[in-house]
Design a protein around this motif. Structure first.
Motif, PDB file in Angstrom:
ATOM      1  N   LYS A 131      56.751  99.851 109.678  1.00 26.99           N
ATOM      2  CA  LYS A 131      56.116 100.352 108.526  1.00 26.99           C
ATOM      3  C   LYS A 131      54.834 100.718 108.615  1.00 26.99           C
ATOM      4  CE  LYS A 131      55.932 100.039 103.462  1.00 26.99           C
ATOM      5  NZ  LYS A 131      56.418  99.150 102.194  1.00 26.99           N
ATOM      6  N   LEU A 132      54.256  99.967 109.487  1.00 32.07           N
ATOM      7  CA  LEU A 132      52.576 100.394 109.599  1.00 32.07           C
ATOM      8  C   LEU A 132      52.561 101.676 110.456  1.00 32.07           C
ATOM      9  CD1 LEU A 132      51.505  96.620 111.006  1.00 32.07           C
ATOM     10  CD2 LEU A 132      50.985  97.785 108.882  1.00 32.07           C
ATOM     11  N   ARG A 133      53.453 102.132 111.232  1.00 35.03           N
ATOM     12  CA  ARG A 133      53.523 103.582 111.834  1.00 35.03           C
ATOM     13  C   ARG A 133      53.469 104.507 110.938  1.00 35.03           C
ATOM     14  NH1 ARG A 133      57.749 101.479 116.253  1.00 35.03           N
ATOM     15  NH2 ARG A 133      56.741  99.672 117.157  1.00 35.03           N
ATOM     16  N   GLU A 181      56.180 112.702 112.462  1.00 40.68           N
ATOM     17  CA  GLU A 181      55.392 113.719 112.676  1.00 40.68           C
ATOM     18  C   GLU A 181      54.997 113.965 114.235  1.00 40.68           C
ATOM     19  OE1 GLU A 181      51.608 112.704 111.220  1.00 40.68           O
ATOM     20  OE2 GLU A 181      52.344 112.486 109.102  1.00 40.68           O
ATOM     21  N   VAL A 182      55.201 113.080 115.155  1.00 46.42           N
ATOM     22  CA  VAL A 182      55.112 113.267 116.582  1.00 46.42           C
ATOM     23  C   VAL A 182      56.597 114.068 117.010  1.00 46.42           C
ATOM     24  CG1 VAL A 182      55.381 112.281 118.894  1.00 46.42           C
ATOM     25  CG2 VAL A 182      53.603 111.348 117.175  1.00 46.42           C
ATOM     26  N   LYS A 208      49.847 111.363 118.873  1.00 49.30           N
ATOM     27  CA  LYS A 208      50.424 110.528 119.936  1.00 49.30           C
ATOM     28  C   LYS A 208      49.341 109.399 120.205  1.00 49.30           C
ATOM     29  CE  LYS A 208      54.200 112.540 122.896  1.00 49.30           C
ATOM     30  NZ  LYS A 208      54.462 112.860 124.222  1.00 49.30           N
ATOM     31  N   ALA A 209      48.118 109.784 120.419  1.00 49.01           N
ATOM     32  CA  ALA A 209      47.072 108.728 120.646  1.00 49.01           C
ATOM     33  C   ALA A 209      47.108 107.703 119.552  1.00 49.01           C
ATOM     34  CB  ALA A 209      45.715 109.519 120.796  1.00 49.01           C
ATOM     35  N   GLU A 210      47.150 108.271 118.526  1.00 48.48           N
ATOM     36  CA  GLU A 210      47.164 107.413 117.260  1.00 48.48           C
ATOM     37  C   GLU A 210      48.337 106.483 117.179  1.00 48.48           C
ATOM     38  OE1 GLU A 210      46.760 107.751 112.329  1.00 48.48           O
ATOM     39  OE2 GLU A 210      46.709 109.791 113.602  1.00 48.48           O
ATOM     40  N   MET A 244      51.223 101.192 118.211  1.00 48.33           N
ATOM     41  CA  MET A 244      52.191 100.606 118.949  1.00 48.33           C
ATOM     42  C   MET A 244      51.742  99.661 119.889  1.00 48.33           C
ATOM     43  SD  MET A 244      55.067 103.369 119.352  1.00 48.33           S
ATOM     44  CE  MET A 244      56.273 102.428 120.378  1.00 48.33           C
ATOM     45  N   ALA A 245      50.559  99.882 120.420  1.00 47.58           N
ATOM     46  CA  ALA A 245      50.047  98.678 121.524  1.00 47.58           C
ATOM     47  C   ALA A 245      49.635  97.527 120.609  1.00 47.58           C
ATOM     48  CB  ALA A 245      48.765  99.149 122.083  1.00 47.58           C
TER      49      ALA A 245
END
Length: 263
Positions: free
Chosen positions: A27-29, A35-36, A147-149, A154-155
């Protein structure tokens, strides 16, 4: 060795707990994964559109070259006929050659008009290609930023997520395939991702429908899987809520009257 009903219920509860934690992490994503994906799909559509436009433009340019070739052939024929016209023996031959030259001149005019139409069409297609390429470049920049965000988020959660996934694999080994499929199906159809809930205040913890006392007793015994008759969620336990008397004890009226008499 086959797991008992109680063990399967415990395993289901464990899987639900893990899935709820995974849901919280994901959910944090937010909407970033969608969107990606949308940007990636849009980029593919733009690339396909550019390929199609380039193919159409190639056909248009080929038509122009073909028409130019025909015009050259028409002109060569006219030159030849002009030479033949000088050697005619009668008016009939002269008129026939003259008629053919007029037809060839009309063919040249028609071909020239088609060339102009194709050139105009080619210009429109070139403009579309330029505009589409600009839009494609903008989408690629947006995708790179998204993608960077997403990668950053995710990291931060990857270690926890992988740990939970391993725990989930271990917990699901205690469930047969049919039960696990049912669990996953209920989760998919549930807005909050809950397929396994407890009974709270006599009601299903998922849909809040009343659970009869006899079914609550069956749930406590854990001798068979009990599902909510309204939403189909698995009911694993009955939570007991102790009611604490909050109001202080009132003083006896007789005691107050006795005190008043002494005064």
């Amino acid at each position: 060795m086959e797991n008992t009903v109680a063990q399967r219920i415990e395993a289901l509860s464990k899987v639900q707990q893990i899935d709820s934690e995974l849901d919280a992490i994901r959910k944090l994503r937010g909407d970033l994964p969608e969107e990606v994906q949308d940007l990636e799909d849009e980029i593919v559509r733009f690339e396909t559109r550019i390929d199609n436009l380039n193919a159409d433009l190639g056909s248009t340019e080929a038509n122009i070259e073909q028409l130019k070739g025909k015009i050259q052939d028409f002109k060569k024929r006219i030159t030849y006929l002009e030479e033949q016209q000088m050697n005619v023996r009668n008016n009939r031959e002269f008129d026939a050659i003259n008629k053919e030259m007029e037809m060839l001149d009309l063919d040249i005019q028609v071909a020239q008009k088609k060339i102009r139409d194709n050139e105009a069409d080619g210009k429109v297609k070139r403009d579309k290609i330029v505009n589409t390429k600009e839009a494609l470049e903008e989408r690629r920049k947006d995708l790179q930023a998204k993608k960077a965000e997403l990668d950053e988020i995710m990291a931060e959660s990857e270690v926890d997520e992988q740990k939970l996934l391993k725990q989930r694999d271990k917990a699901t080994k205690h469930l047969d395939d049919r039960l696990l499929r049912s669990y996953n199906k209920i989760r998919e159809n549930s807005s909050n991702g809950l397929a396994v809930v407890s009974v709270k205040r006599g009601a299903c913890g998922g849909c809040f429908a009343t659970v009869p006392p006899q079914r609550q007793a069956d749930i406590r015994e854990k001798k068979k899987l009990i599902v909510c008759e309204h939403c189909g969620r698995v009911l694993t336990e009955v939570e007991v809520i102790e009611e604490v008397e909050a109001a202080p004890k009132r003083r006896s009226t007789r005691g107050r009257k006795a005190t008043a008499k002494k005064k």
